[in-house]
Design an enzyme around this catalytic site. Structure first.
Site, mmCIF file in Angstrom:
data_model
loop_
_atom_site.group_PDB
_atom_site.id
_atom_site.type_symbol
_atom_site.label_atom_id
_atom_site.label_comp_id
_atom_site.label_asym_id
_atom_site.label_seq_id
_atom_site.Cartn_x
_atom_site.Cartn_y
_atom_site.Cartn_z
ATOM 1 N N CYS A 83 0.866 -1.185 0.000
ATOM 2 C CA CYS A 83 0.000 0.000 0.000
ATOM 3 C C CYS A 83 0.902 1.233 0.000
ATOM 4 O O CYS A 83 2.042 1.175 0.474
ATOM 5 C CB CYS A 83 -0.904 -0.009 1.232
ATOM 6 S SG CYS A 83 -2.047 1.392 1.338
ATOM 7 N N HIS A 130 -5.320 0.066 5.358
ATOM 8 C CA HIS A 130 -6.314 1.136 5.419
ATOM 9 C C HIS A 130 -6.940 1.288 6.801
ATOM 10 O O HIS A 130 -8.050 1.808 6.943
ATOM 11 C CB HIS A 130 -7.399 0.943 4.340
ATOM 12 C CG HIS A 130 -6.885 1.146 2.952
ATOM 13 N ND1 HIS A 130 -7.676 1.066 1.833
ATOM 14 C CD2 HIS A 130 -5.622 1.412 2.494
ATOM 15 C CE1 HIS A 130 -6.946 1.282 0.751
ATOM 16 N NE2 HIS A 130 -5.701 1.493 1.132
ATOM 17 N N TYR A 174 -7.862 7.067 6.092
ATOM 18 C CA TYR A 174 -8.980 6.123 6.087
ATOM 19 C C TYR A 174 -9.674 6.054 7.446
ATOM 20 O O TYR A 174 -10.812 5.611 7.530
ATOM 21 C CB TYR A 174 -8.495 4.728 5.682
ATOM 22 C CG TYR A 174 -8.156 4.634 4.215
ATOM 23 C CD1 TYR A 174 -9.133 4.358 3.270
ATOM 24 C CD2 TYR A 174 -6.851 4.837 3.779
ATOM 25 C CE1 TYR A 174 -8.828 4.286 1.922
ATOM 26 C CE2 TYR A 174 -6.529 4.766 2.433
ATOM 27 C CZ TYR A 174 -7.518 4.497 1.503
ATOM 28 O OH TYR A 174 -7.215 4.435 0.167
#
Length: 419
Positions: free
Chosen positions: A164, A194, A241
């Site tokens: 990520c 996230h 997030y």
């Protein structure tokens, strides 16, 4: 050295190509295979990739194919960056949950579950082909939801690591605030994909997060979309997030008042594809910076170079938990700093996680286990259970309604929904 990109027709791909060209000494590629079922997009993207490499004086050849077998054959690493259903499915993921008063987001909540249901079976089928045609190749997964997809790959016995760009984005932003090269900055990054917090920021080994929060609190809060007072109270920096959890109702109202991010990206992609079709465009367009995925290429190059070069350096990746976070199952996939070598990624020890974070991590990890069960085995009951377990949903009536809406909207992608 050959590298394959599954989903090579993505408008992200020139970001990757730019990184491969700039970081050629770190990752000396001789062939890049772009694999995508959309042959018209693939033609545009592969042409752009060839022009970019030629302009940069990079010797690698670009092969474009719709055949996974042909594309991955002989590759030493395979990047997964596919989107099952494209931006149209993403638009549904982002708008449908709003009808039930829930956040509409492509990786978080009901939208993330819908994406997992569509994506996991496709990814596993492609990974099986990688195992047959490129035995020993590493799979680097950038396909969302990364945590669930990576666990599916690992559970199936594949050589896979999830990646990520959140951590590398924070590292770059903090380095800029400090006025130092990113190589001098490391993060106390912990959580799930996230769903992470930066609990420390080390500059040459010393934790400078308190001083960063003192001098850049408003800027950091604006970056993650949360109140400065919350960041100050936490003494840590949540990823953006976490806004879907910490400011859920406000986000729902905002989302209801404007077009979906999918609609914005679809319009942006149309503009990007026109640029990629222009033979005079030989470098990454500035517009691509608005598309998302910042620093993706740097993160991908660093991870692949470490896996293939046995460098033993530390990077933030998605890996098995083991005993790193003792309140999670060993088989869970977490996102933490890890030592990366030819043997894979080994998580570094993590300081005990505060209940304020640990409770939410455990809650979402349990949801991810149920979401993977639903993606692998199907069934409306499994979908309802996963929705009921998610902290952003959690109510029986809402889970029931969302499950029906979600399954109806995704019938084309879920053959088990057809009676």
């Amino acid at each position: 050295m050959k590298l394959a990109v599954v989903g090579g027709g993505s408008t992200y791909t020139p970001e990757l190509i730019d990184g491969f060209a700039r970081l050629r000494d770190e990752l000396p590629l001789t062939e890049i295979a772009l694999i995508d079922p959309d042959e018209s997009r693939l033609e545009l993207i592969s042409g752009m990739a060839r022009r970019m490499l030629a302009h940069a004086g990079h010797p690698a050849r670009v092969v474009a194919t719709s055949s996974v077998e042909e594309g991955v054959s002989g590759a030493r690493a395979v990047l997964f960056q596919l989107r099952v259903g494209g931006q149209a499915a993403r638009d549904v993921d982002e708008t449908l949950p709003l009808r039930c008063g829930c956040v509409g987001q492509e990786t978080t909540g009901a939208g993330g579950l819908a994406k997992a249901l569509r994506t996991v079976p496709v990814v596993l089928a492609i990974a099986d082909e990688v195992r047959r045609s490129a035995p020993g190749a590493w799979i680097v997964d950038f396909t969302n939801p990364v945590g669930i997809v990576t666990r599916a790959l690992l559970d199936a016995g594949h050589r896979a690591i999830g990646l990520c760009n959140v951590a590398i984005g924070f590292q770059r932003r903090f380095a800029a605030m400090l006025g130092v090269p990113p190589s001098r900055v490391s993060l106390g990054h912990v959580g799930l994909n996230h769903l992470t917090w930066e609990r420390s920021v080390h500059l040459d080994g010393a934790d400078v997060l308190p001083s960063l929060l003192s001098s850049h609190l408003r800027e950091i809060a604006d970056d993650v979309g949360l109140r400065p007072a919350l960041i100050e109270r936490l003494g840590a920096v949540p990823s953006y997030y976490l806004r879907y959890f910490y400011a859920h109702d406000a986000v729902v109202e905002e989302q209801r008042a404007k077009p979906s991010r999918a609609a914005e990206v679809a319009a942006m992609e149309a503009r990007l594809l026109r640029l990629y079709a222009d033979p005079s465009v030989v470098t990454k367009p500035a517009l691509l910076g608005e598309r998302g995925g910042a620093f993706y290429s740097e993160a991908a190059v660093a991870l692949i170079a470490s896996l293939l070069g046995d460098r033993g350096d530390v990077q933030v990746v998605n890996v098995r938990n083991g005993d790193t976070l003792p309140f999670l199952d060993a088989e869970a996939v977490i996102e933490v700093p890890a030592t990366v070598s030819a043997a894979g990624a080994a998580p570094l020890p993590v300081a005990p996680v505060e209940p304020l974070y640990g409770g939410l991590i455990a809650h979402v990890s349990a949801y991810e286990t149920l979401a993977l069960e639903a993606a692998l085995h199907g069934g409306a009951d499994r979908v309802r259970d996963a929705l009921l377990a998610h902290p952003l949903i959690g109510q029986d009536a809402v889970a029931e309604e969302l499950a029906g809406l979600l399954l109806e909207a995704n019938r084309t992608f879920l053959p088990w929904t057809v009676s």
